[in-house]
Write a protein that holds these residues in place. Structure first.
Motif, mmCIF file in Angstrom:
data_model
loop_
_atom_site.group_PDB
_atom_site.id
_atom_site.type_symbol
_atom_site.label_atom_id
_atom_site.label_comp_id
_atom_site.label_asym_id
_atom_site.label_seq_id
_atom_site.Cartn_x
_atom_site.Cartn_y
_atom_site.Cartn_z
ATOM 1 N N GLU A 723 27.771 -22.359 -110.440
ATOM 2 C CA GLU A 723 27.167 -22.279 -109.162
ATOM 3 C C GLU A 723 25.752 -22.788 -109.151
ATOM 4 O OE1 GLU A 723 28.553 -19.557 -106.170
ATOM 5 O OE2 GLU A 723 30.557 -19.934 -106.425
ATOM 6 N N ARG A 725 24.369 -24.460 -111.516
ATOM 7 C CA ARG A 725 24.360 -25.777 -111.925
ATOM 8 C C ARG A 725 24.432 -26.738 -110.737
ATOM 9 N NH1 ARG A 725 24.338 -26.281 -117.788
ATOM 10 N NH2 ARG A 725 24.474 -24.144 -118.463
ATOM 11 N N ILE A 726 25.530 -26.318 -109.680
ATOM 12 C CA ILE A 726 25.749 -27.310 -108.607
ATOM 13 C C ILE A 726 24.649 -27.171 -107.586
ATOM 14 C CG2 ILE A 726 27.287 -27.574 -106.590
ATOM 15 C CD1 ILE A 726 29.511 -26.262 -108.618
ATOM 16 N N HIS A 729 22.302 -29.726 -108.835
ATOM 17 C CA HIS A 729 22.653 -30.862 -108.681
ATOM 18 C C HIS A 729 22.630 -31.179 -107.147
ATOM 19 C CE1 HIS A 729 25.217 -34.516 -108.789
ATOM 20 N NE2 HIS A 729 26.055 -33.983 -107.672
ATOM 21 N N THR A 830 31.704 -30.694 -100.294
ATOM 22 C CA THR A 830 31.413 -30.439 -101.625
ATOM 23 C C THR A 830 31.094 -31.871 -102.210
ATOM 24 O OG1 THR A 830 33.600 -31.266 -102.292
ATOM 25 C CG2 THR A 830 33.211 -28.925 -101.650
ATOM 26 N N VAL A 831 30.637 -31.848 -103.442
ATOM 27 C CA VAL A 831 29.854 -32.908 -103.911
ATOM 28 C C VAL A 831 31.152 -33.932 -104.179
ATOM 29 C CG1 VAL A 831 29.351 -33.672 -106.253
ATOM 30 C CG2 VAL A 831 28.438 -31.602 -105.513
ATOM 31 N N MET A 861 28.645 -25.189 -102.824
ATOM 32 C CA MET A 861 28.760 -24.734 -104.222
ATOM 33 C C MET A 861 29.974 -24.139 -104.505
ATOM 34 S SD MET A 861 24.822 -23.527 -104.362
ATOM 35 C CE MET A 861 24.699 -23.175 -102.768
ATOM 36 N N THR A 864 32.669 -26.822 -104.659
ATOM 37 C CA THR A 864 32.453 -27.777 -105.626
ATOM 38 C C THR A 864 32.950 -27.069 -106.907
ATOM 39 O OG1 THR A 864 30.448 -28.975 -104.862
ATOM 40 C CG2 THR A 864 30.810 -29.247 -107.123
ATOM 41 N N ALA A 865 32.566 -25.922 -107.034
ATOM 42 C CA ALA A 865 33.034 -25.184 -108.299
ATOM 43 C C ALA A 865 34.628 -25.157 -108.175
ATOM 44 C CB ALA A 865 32.567 -23.500 -108.333
ATOM 45 N N LEU A 923 27.203 -34.590 -113.444
ATOM 46 C CA LEU A 923 26.167 -34.013 -112.614
ATOM 47 C C LEU A 923 25.081 -34.175 -113.056
ATOM 48 C CD1 LEU A 923 27.854 -30.484 -111.548
ATOM 49 C CD2 LEU A 923 28.598 -32.856 -110.695
#
Length: 941
Positions: A723, A725-726, A729, A830-831, A861, A864-865, A923
């Motif tokens: 999370e 890392r997200i 990003h 999300t991403v 986050m 996305t995870a 990412l």
């Protein structure tokens, strides 16, 4: 009349108004240069026509309306041209190829069932304003579809403007978030700023920010005009120069709500002449063929009811009305036959009937399939009957093992399944279901591996409307207006409920056929909303692939050491009894450690402990939060907390897991609920393998009982700091990106930034603080929450957060922008495009709104995870299959995948699984997966 006796009020009717002029320009610029005769440069352009059809069809699918009109500007001048001859003088003339498409657009809009309005001398905005005002006076809700900001001045609690091209909703909150002023001040705002598109000047050098500032300070344009002498500097000078113009400017920019529309809407101000209508299918087909829209012709033909089915419907003895308009599925107009289609449900008792239906499902492009079983346990359930639906309104039920007294003879189950097996296992025969993972298990229990499931209505709903219920009954009622037979009606309820094998076949057939029929109908309503949305389609395809992988994980199950669990259970039991004795000694009397009432009496009456908080009824609370607070200073609450934790561990895991071993496999098979968590995360239950408490030694010992069979090992692959890392990003914060790109210890890097020391000077305590800050801010933690978590003063916590945001400004910007975006849209993404809805984001209730704002920051986050681990599951399974590996995925827990791996594949797994997991997405920072291997799950960490 009491509140509970109040008569429920009907939902208000909805008026849907389309700003046709805005739509046609958007359609013209959005679509390629299509031609009525493809490839012929001399043929008339048709891009705007096709774009208009697409947008109106999507709008009608998305919004269920009672009244609707598409409003266009009529050629010629309006009162604004007389008031201000330079009105719209800077606009370019309409392109000739667009002008040529206007009449065909009006024609097709009518054929699609919309009222078309173009009133000479009146702009489209004024017609829309008048209709919206009339609708409000009559208690209707109005939805206006337009990208024109001018219409924002019409917004109130009954009127909303939506911009479908930009996925923007301008309700009262949305207008204020976007423009900085409420709808009632939008005319004042526009007057100050001016409108360059319509060539209406505002106040020189006054832009949106200055206009907002002036209106907030003075309250309105009238007050500002009256007190213009108080405004200082160049702004005040320019304002005073424009005083003579401003009333005229406001007059030009105000949308009228009092136009005379009697000549254009018979009976106006009543709105019955714009009741939304059905499509004229035959004339639409002619229109589409004339302009070369082959795809739309095919779409019409695919949705048409075949003549032989109409004949069957007409002859059917048991028919039930179904509305012509079914959400996103446009039923052909059968008015020559009746005002609604009929349902033809058949029960199959003979091989002749079976062969007829086998031919029908073999030929069908898509078949809805439903199983009726003798158990909800998917690993044990056996088939009682099957139903199929190949067309809306047409379904059949095959009873296979109803065994009540007097039940008629039925076709033999195993022979029926063997004859169906080639179709069931053919991936090219497309199938549809509601919660297909369950049906996969049921067929697998009979030795059939179903292939070709291409749609699942539960997952369609989950992707489109995650915040709503996804059961078939809810979907049918919400999207089709259809209510059906519930299970308790056919099987009874409570202690008197019977198994489905005891349900009379006539009732079972109607119930099951209706399920298949409604599943097909719901799909036809939901699929068009997903099909052409690139982001949502990606998420849906991921969920479908994930469903198949989860089926295999559930089927694999996990081996447990029942003897080890029994030994641990005995040890826990002894410790629990010891804690009970110690608690009684500390209290000076025996009491029930599971009774909040008795605990309260001991705490607050006998021992005089401080009251931390109270329950809703006013009694002192003894919940876990209170116990944790009191445990900081008193030994008795600490004993009770430990007692609760160990009792839960014993009851939920050490005692229960051995009882959950499957009688055939000897393994434990959890169930992964895929359509529950709004973030996209999976939920494990029966047993819940995601909530084993691993922060305590006793909890970690539970994982020691999850073992591999002889010749194999347990492996655990886990995304590292996923999370954070997200967050790096999404926020694009340079300092955070650099920490991950350079493979720093991110908590040490944060501590270095926040405490202003070198990386090599960061103490373990500073790193611990930084870790709490990093993860706390991801979850929207306030300075108060951080202070409580770290055991420091609130002012100190606020100082840490302020310093964090100074060092990581990208994170602060992301959080601020996300809150605003969530308030405007009602959801975050999300991403990868999964929509996470926040119903309370604009709640007038402060705590609820605050909670939703924290969710808005964290949900992208977490979501996305969740997307990443699902992508990893799917990719890993593809590789295992392609390489014919014997390694099996046996669990998914949060950001972790757990494997049962033969010893000769361990080294391959150590290298390849982290590589595959790290490579499922690119990412702005590298993904990192770490792997461990051991004799049991705990050893693998």
């Amino acid at each position: 009349m009491s509140e509970t006796d109040a008569v429920p009020q009907p939902e208000p009717k909805v008026l849907l108004l389309v700003d046709g002029s805005s739509y046609l320009y958007r359609a013209y610029h959005a679509m390629p240069d299509l031609r009525a005769v493809p490839g012929d440069p001399t043929s008339a352009a048709t891009g705007a026509i096709r774009g208009m059809i697409n947008m109106l069809q999507k709008l009608r699918r998305d919004i269920r309306a009672d009244y609707a009109a598409c409003v266009f500007d009529a050629p010629g001048k309006t009162f604004r041209d007389e008031v201000f001859p330079d009105y719209k003088a800077t606009r370019s003339p309409m392109p000739d190829d667009l002008r040529a498409q206007i009449e065909p657009i009006h024609e097709v809009v009518r054929l699609l069932g919309w009222k078309v309005l173009n009133v000479p001398g009146v702009e489209a905005d004024d017609v829309i304003g008048t209709l919206a005002c009339m609708a409000t006076q009559r208690g209707l809700v109005t939805v206006i579809s337009s990208g024109d900001k001018d219409l924002s001045q019409l917004v109130n609690e009954h009127v909303t403007v939506i911009d479908t091209m930009n996925d923007r909703k301008r309700d009262m909150t949305g207008v204020e978030v976007e423009f900085g002023v409420p709808p009632r001040l939008m005319v004042d705002y526009q007057t100050l700023v001016g409108d360059s598109v319509d060539n209406v000047p505002g106040v020189d050098k006054v832009g949106p920010k200055t206009a907002v500032k002036l209106l907030k300070e003075f309250g309105s344009l009238d007050n500002l005009i009256e007190r213009a002498h108080e405004v200082k500097g160049a702004v005040g000078e320019n304002l005073r120069k424009a005083l003579d113009w401003l009333p005229k400017g406001r007059h030009l920019l105000t949308v009228r709500t009092d136009c005379d529309l009697k000549d254009h809407i018979p009976g106006f101000p009543e709105l019955e002449d714009i009741v939304i209508g059905g499509q004229d299918v035959e004339k639409l087909k002619e229109f589409y063929e004339r302009f070369g829209f082959k795809g739309l012709v095919k779409q019409l033909e695919e949705h048409a009811v075949p003549p032989e089915l109409l004949e069957e419907h007409a002859k059917a003895g048991r028919a039930r009305p179904v509305p012509i308009q079914r959400g996103g599925y446009e039923e052909p107009d059968l008015s020559g036959l009746s005002q609604a289609t009929t349902l033809h449900y058949e029960t199959i008792f003979t091989w002749e009937q079976f062969e007829t239906w086998l031919g029908r499902i073999e030929a069908a492009a898509l078949v809805a399939l439903d199983t009726e079983t003798d158990s909800l346990d998917e690993m044990l359930a056996r088939i009682v009957g099957l139903s199929f639906s190949t067309e809306p309104g047409l379904a059949a039920y095959i009873p296979l093992s109803h065994d009540y007294q007097g039940a008629p003879d039925q076709l033999p189950r195993e022979e029926v399944l063997q004859r169906l097996k080639p179709w069931l296992e053919n991936p090219d025969k497309h199938k549809l279901g509601q919660h297909v993972k369950y049906d996969r298990h049921v067929f697998a229990n009979h030795g059939i591996e179903v292939r070709g499931y291409v749609h699942d209505t539960m997952l369609e709903s989950y992707v489109l409307e995650v915040h709503k219920p996804h059961g078939l009954a809810s979907l049918a009622e919400r999207h089709l207006g259809r209510t059906g037979i519930d299970y308790e009606t056919v099987a009874g309820k409570g202690a008197s409920q019977i198994g489905f094998n005891q349900v009379p076949i006539d009732k079972a057939a109607e119930y099951s056929c209706e399920d298949s029929d409604q599943t097909l109908d719901v799909h036809l309503a939901l699929w068009p909303k997903l099909e052409n949305d690139r982001k949502l389609r990606f998420i849906y395809d991921l969920e479908m692939e994930c469903s198949e992988v989860l089926f295999r994980i559930e089927r694999n199950g996990v081996l447990i050491d029942a003897q080890a669990l029994a030994q641990q259970g005995n040890e826990l039991g002894n410790r629990i009894m010891q804690l009970e004795r110690e608690a009684h000694e500390l209290a000076g009397q025996p009491f029930n450690l599971g009774s909040p009432k008795q605990i309260g009496e001991v705490f607050f009456v006998k021992l005089g402990l401080p009251v931390v908080k109270k329950t809703a009824s006013g009694a002192p609370s003894t919940d876990e939060e209170v116990l944790e607070k009191l445990a900081e200073d008193y030994p008795l609450p600490a004993k009770i907390l430990e007692h609760r934790g160990l009792s839960k561990l014993k009851g939920t895991y050490t005692d229960k897991l051995p009882q959950m071993q499957h009688p055939r496999t000897g393994r434990v098979h959890t169930h992964y609920a895929q359509a529950v968590a709004v973030t996209g995360r999976l939920s494990s239950n029966d047993p819940n393998l995601q909530n084993i408490p691993v922060r305590t030694a006793e909890g970690r010992r539970i994982r020691e009982a999850f073992v591999a069979p002889p010749g194999s090992r347990i492996a655990s692959a886990d995304y590292s700091q996923i999370e954070l890392r997200i967050m790096a990003h999404i926020s694009e914060d340079e300092a955070l990106l650099r920490a991950f790109r350079e493979n720093m210890d991110v908590h040490r890097a944060t501590a270095s930034e926040v405490f202003g020391v070198g990386l090599d000077q960061v103490s373990s305590e500073q790193r611990r603080y930084a870790k709490v800050i990093n993860f706390g801010l991801i979850y929207g933690m306030s300075s108060f929450g951080l202070a409580r978590n770290l055991g420091i003063e609130t002012a100190a916590a606020k100082s840490y957060i302020d310093r964090y945001f100074q060092r990581y400004p990208g994170v602060k910007q992301y959080m601020d922008e996300t809150r605003l975006s969530a308030k405007s849209k009602g959801y975050v993404e999300t991403v990868f495009g999964r929509r996470l809805y926040l119903p309370e984001i604009n709640s007038p209730n402060g705590p609820r709104r605050g909670s939703a704002e924290r969710q808005a920051i964290n949900a992208p986050m977490q979501g996305t995870a969740a997307d990443l681990i699902k992508l990893a599951m799917v990719k890993v399974q593809q590789v295992l299959d392609a390489q014919q590996r014997r390694t099996k995925m046996i669990m998914q827990v949060h950001d972790e995948l757990v494997f049962e791996v033969p010893e000769d594949e361990v080294e391959w797994l150590r290298v390849e699984i982290p590589r595959i997991m790290a490579g499922v997405a690119e990412l702005r920072v590298p993904l990192l997966a770490e792997i461990g291997v051991g004799a049991n799950w705990e050893e693998a960490h």
